[in-house]
Scaffold this active site. Structure first.
Site, PDB file in Angstrom:
ATOM      1  N   ARG A 109       4.180  -4.209 -24.284  1.00 41.90           N
ATOM      2  CA  ARG A 109       4.773  -5.583 -23.969  1.00 41.90           C
ATOM      3  C   ARG A 109       5.063  -6.260 -25.437  1.00 41.90           C
ATOM      4  O   ARG A 109       5.967  -7.190 -25.488  1.00 41.90           O
ATOM      5  CB  ARG A 109       3.848  -6.580 -23.309  1.00 41.90           C
ATOM      6  CG  ARG A 109       3.825  -6.293 -21.811  1.00 41.90           C
ATOM      7  CD  ARG A 109       2.809  -6.863 -21.281  1.00 41.90           C
ATOM      8  NE  ARG A 109       1.232  -6.106 -21.210  1.00 41.90           N
ATOM      9  CZ  ARG A 109       0.343  -6.420 -20.918  1.00 41.90           C
ATOM     10  NH1 ARG A 109       0.149  -7.575 -20.045  1.00 41.90           N
ATOM     11  NH2 ARG A 109      -0.652  -5.747 -20.935  1.00 41.90           N
ATOM     12  N   ASN A 143       4.659 -19.916 -78.994  1.00 44.04           N
ATOM     13  CA  ASN A 143       5.941 -20.680 -78.042  1.00 44.04           C
ATOM     14  C   ASN A 143       6.957 -19.393 -77.825  1.00 44.04           C
ATOM     15  O   ASN A 143       7.346 -18.863 -78.753  1.00 44.04           O
ATOM     16  CB  ASN A 143       6.719 -22.009 -79.022  1.00 44.04           C
ATOM     17  CG  ASN A 143       7.760 -22.471 -78.361  1.00 44.04           C
ATOM     18  OD1 ASN A 143       7.619 -23.548 -77.258  1.00 44.04           O
ATOM     19  ND2 ASN A 143       8.815 -22.050 -78.874  1.00 44.04           N
ATOM     20  N   ALA A 191      13.709 -20.278 -75.027  1.00 42.31           N
ATOM     21  CA  ALA A 191      14.542 -20.124 -73.780  1.00 42.31           C
ATOM     22  C   ALA A 191      15.102 -18.928 -73.994  1.00 42.31           C
ATOM     23  O   ALA A 191      15.642 -18.638 -74.881  1.00 42.31           O
ATOM     24  CB  ALA A 191      15.422 -21.358 -73.816  1.00 42.31           C
ATOM     25  N   ALA A 206      16.249 -17.693 -83.926  1.00 41.81           N
ATOM     26  CA  ALA A 206      16.895 -17.709 -82.676  1.00 41.81           C
ATOM     27  C   ALA A 206      17.927 -16.565 -82.402  1.00 41.81           C
ATOM     28  O   ALA A 206      18.494 -16.098 -83.558  1.00 41.81           O
ATOM     29  CB  ALA A 206      17.569 -18.944 -82.242  1.00 41.81           C
TER      30      ALA A 206
HETATM   31  C1  UD1 Z   1      -7.563  -6.089 -19.458  1.00 33.16           C
HETATM   32  C2  UD1 Z   1      -8.315  -6.025 -18.257  1.00 33.16           C
HETATM   33  C3  UD1 Z   1      -8.119  -7.280 -17.675  1.00 33.16           C
HETATM   34  C4  UD1 Z   1      -8.441  -8.380 -18.531  1.00 33.16           C
HETATM   35  C5  UD1 Z   1      -7.736  -8.429 -19.745  1.00 33.16           C
HETATM   36  C6  UD1 Z   1      -8.376  -9.461 -20.818  1.00 33.16           C
HETATM   37  C7  UD1 Z   1      -8.435  -3.695 -17.452  1.00 33.16           C
HETATM   38  C8  UD1 Z   1      -7.852  -2.659 -16.500  1.00 33.16           C
HETATM   39  N1  UD1 Z   1      -7.902  -4.836 -17.187  1.00 33.16           N
HETATM   40  O1  UD1 Z   1      -6.077  -6.080 -19.120  1.00 33.16           O
HETATM   41  O2  UD1 Z   1      -9.033  -7.270 -16.517  1.00 33.16           O
HETATM   42  O3  UD1 Z   1      -8.458  -9.694 -17.888  1.00 33.16           O
HETATM   43  O4  UD1 Z   1      -7.771  -6.971 -20.368  1.00 33.16           O
HETATM   44  O5  UD1 Z   1      -7.386  -9.400 -21.999  1.00 33.16           O
HETATM   45  O6  UD1 Z   1      -9.178  -3.449 -18.293  1.00 33.16           O
HETATM   46  N2  UD1 Z   1      -6.733   0.265 -24.384  1.00 33.16           N
HETATM   47  C9  UD1 Z   1      -7.080   1.558 -24.842  1.00 33.16           C
HETATM   48  N3  UD1 Z   1      -6.867   2.781 -24.020  1.00 33.16           N
HETATM   49  C10 UD1 Z   1      -6.236   2.639 -22.926  1.00 33.16           C
HETATM   50  C11 UD1 Z   1      -5.806   1.353 -22.591  1.00 33.16           C
HETATM   51  C12 UD1 Z   1      -5.864   0.293 -23.149  1.00 33.16           C
HETATM   52  O7  UD1 Z   1      -8.101   1.594 -25.628  1.00 33.16           O
HETATM   53  O8  UD1 Z   1      -6.125   3.843 -22.357  1.00 33.16           O
HETATM   54  C13 UD1 Z   1      -7.125  -0.878 -24.835  1.00 33.16           C
HETATM   55  C14 UD1 Z   1      -5.919  -1.577 -25.384  1.00 33.16           C
HETATM   56  O9  UD1 Z   1      -5.624  -1.141 -26.653  1.00 33.16           O
HETATM   57  C15 UD1 Z   1      -6.251  -3.054 -25.701  1.00 33.16           C
HETATM   58  C16 UD1 Z   1      -7.423  -3.243 -24.485  1.00 33.16           C
HETATM   59  O10 UD1 Z   1      -7.836  -1.931 -24.243  1.00 33.16           O
HETATM   60  O11 UD1 Z   1      -6.786  -3.391 -26.847  1.00 33.16           O
HETATM   61  C17 UD1 Z   1      -6.825  -3.803 -23.053  1.00 33.16           C
HETATM   62  O12 UD1 Z   1      -5.917  -3.117 -22.780  1.00 33.16           O
HETATM   63  P1  UD1 Z   1      -4.489  -3.909 -21.991  1.00 33.16           P
HETATM   64  O13 UD1 Z   1      -3.447  -2.765 -21.601  1.00 33.16           O
HETATM   65  O14 UD1 Z   1      -3.990  -4.827 -23.006  1.00 33.16           O
HETATM   66  O15 UD1 Z   1      -5.200  -4.531 -20.786  1.00 33.16           O
HETATM   67  P2  UD1 Z   1      -4.929  -6.022 -20.104  1.00 33.16           P
HETATM   68  O16 UD1 Z   1      -3.536  -5.533 -19.136  1.00 33.16           O
HETATM   69  O17 UD1 Z   1      -4.746  -6.964 -21.050  1.00 33.16           O
HETATM   70 CA    CA Z   2      -4.834  -7.074 -23.167  1.00 33.45          CA
END
Ligand code: UD1
Ligand code: CA
Length: 471
Positions: free
Chosen positions: A20, A388, A391, A434
């Site tokens: 996103r 000094n 300039a 200068a």
């Molecule tokens: C997630 C939660 C949601 C919560 C929200 C809070 C899940 C399914 N949902 O949603 O309930 O309200 O966080 O901010 O967990 N990541 C990995 N590996 C992956 C996918 C994601 O390490 O395969 C990491 C991402 O880098 C991120 C974190 O997990 O730092 C959360 O992932 P993201 O896709 O942002 O989850 P949300 O849709 O925000």
């Molecule tokens: Ca998130």
């Protein structure tokens, strides 16, 4: 908190791409208040456990993330394919052997504080829970997973039935305001005994870690929820708008902290001050100033508008006039800079020295009380005290291949429009006429004049004009 009672680790989810944000860089490396999102989370985590007990789960552009975080000393676990938050935690099975509990943080929930992490752990242990979920009730819960608690009669309990992701909410469930922050504590044993029961039966075809809440419940394990005291602390970053929002929040907070500590900031909403910057009391910061990175500014300084200070140290009583740019440099007490000067990396400006209008310095030491007030370039130079620099003085430090040094002794007077062809040494107390082009060393207390002698041809201009008229 000591880890003696039971040993716990911190796992940080940081493998996702951050679709996103529409960026070619991994989400957790996007910066707020001058520090990557993941850097903020790691900073909070290292206040709770040693870096050796912190595991960042990395995947998307793992190498870049690893490099950015290397100096923190934390551990890394790789999630080669990003198949969801549940899948990410599956990768930590080996790393977490030997720990009783694990606290899970999200690399994109950067405002989390040590105190809250400790509260979650305490609550988790008090309840003897298998899973503790940190929740909150933001004004707009859209996009977050919602937490549904068990009821006892009419009122809700600490225990959780399930977490439902935004896309799976029924229209009836849409109104639920309590959201999952993505921060949890787990007992390691029941977590891994049940983790493989998570399926990809959801709109994204991913392993949702959030499904583990209901799964643990079915396995008769206790799942509880704790409300965060401050909803802001658990805001996540998924879009550029949220990135700007949290950046603004942190910078605003930083300005307030500085003001509370005795710093005047006029129009703080126009200033950019990074999280780790230090400023002494009675310093005045005017509108549209940027203080960035690892910058320390003493007391009773004045930083006028449009100045930008990056990774630099300023003493007390320093005046930065408008538009002074200071980068990776040192400025001693009482120095006076600008307007519109540029201190490039390695500049070291002595006590009460002046670096004035349109003066550029690089890898240059300027001694106590020395002055270069106008239109000058000083590169690879070592300048004594009481000097000094007239300039338009230029150190010619570069022959197109190599750089050479200029050494100027104490109390030297360099006349305006002088070029100093390095390598060159000007002895103490010398005087340079200068417009000289100095190519040879100048002895102490000598006068050097290195320019063509002036010739006046009487009547020449008048004759020329008449010649032209007659043509
Ligand atoms: C997630 C939660 C949601 C919560 C929200 C809070 C899940 C399914 N949902 O949603 O309930 O309200 O966080 O901010 O967990 N990541 C990995 N590996 C992956 C996918 C994601 O390490 O395969 C990491 C991402 O880098 C991120 C974190 O997990 O730092 C959360 O992932 P993201 O896709 O942002 O989850 P949300 O849709 O925000
Ligand atoms: Ca998130």
């Amino acid at each position: 908190m000591s880890d003696k009672e039971s040993k716990f680790a911190i796992a940080i989810l940081a493998a996702g791409k951050g679709t996103r944000l529409k960026s070619k860089y991994p989400k957790v490396l996007h910066e707020i208040a001058g520090k990557p999102l993941l850097g903020h989370v790691v900073a909070a985590a290292t206040q709770v456990v040693p870096a050796s007990q912190i595991f960042a789960i990395i995947g998307h552009d793992a190498e870049r993330v690893r490099q950015a975080m290397q100096s923190s000393g934390i551990q890394f676990v790789e999630q080669k394919e990003q198949r969801g938050t549940g899948h990410a935690i599956m990768q930590t099975r080996n790393a977490l052997q030997g720990f009783d509990d694990v606290l899970v943080l999200s690399g994109d929930v950067p405002l989390i504080r040590k105190e809250t992490i400790e509260r979650v752990l305490e609550f988790h242990r008090q309840h003897g829970a298998a899973m503790t979920i940190l929740t909150t009730e933001p004004d707009d819960p859209f996009g977050y997973g919602r937490v549904f608690r068990k009821k006892s009669g009419d009122h809700e309990t600490d225990e959780v039935e399930r977490i439902v992701e935004q896309k799976q909410l029924t229209s009836e469930q849409q109104g639920r305001r309590e959201i999952n922050s993505g921060i949890y504590a787990f007992r390691v044993k029941p977590l891994f005994a049940n983790l493989d029961k998570i399926t990809i039966d959801n709109p994204h075809g991913e392993y949702y870690l959030t499904d583990i809440a209901a799964i643990l419940g079915k396995a008769r394990e206790k799942v509880v929820a704790l409300r965060a005291e401050d909803a802001t602390e658990v805001l996540g970053v998924n879009t550029r708008h949220e990135l700007a929002l949290l950046d603004g929040y942190l910078r605003n907070k930083k300005c307030h902290e500085l003001m509370s500590a005795g710093v005047s900031i006029f129009k703080p909403e126009t200033c950019l001050i990074d999280a780790d910057v230090e400023v002494g009391a009675d310093t005045v910061i005017e509108p549209f100033v940027q203080l960035l990175g690892d910058t320390r500014i003493g007391g009773e300084c004045r930083i006028r508008s449009y100045s930008v200070v990056t990774n630099s140290t300023l003493g007390n009583n320093v005046l930065l006039r408008h538009g002074s740019i200071v980068d990776q440099s040192k400025v001693a007490d009482g120095a006076l800079l600008g307007p519109y000067c540029h201190l490039r990396p390695g500049s070291d400006i002595g006590e009460a020295a002046h670096i004035g209008n349109f003066v550029e310095t690089k890898k240059t030491k300027v001694g106590k009380g020395s002055k270069a007030n106008h239109l000058t370039y000083l590169g690879d130079a070592e300048i004594g005290s009481g000097v000094n620099i007239g300039a338009g003085t230029i150190t010619c430090n570069y022959d197109g291949v190599n750089k050479f040094g200029t050494v100027i002794g104490d109390n030297v007077f360099v006349g305006s429009d002088t070029t100093l062809v390095a390598p060159i040494k000007i002895g103490k107390g010398a005087y340079i006429g200068a417009a000289s082009c100095v190519t040879e060393n100048v002895p102490e207390d000598a006068l050097a004049v290195a320019r063509g002698r002036q010739v006046n041809k009487e009547g020449w201009a008048k004759r020329k004009r008449e010649e032209r008229k007659n043509k």
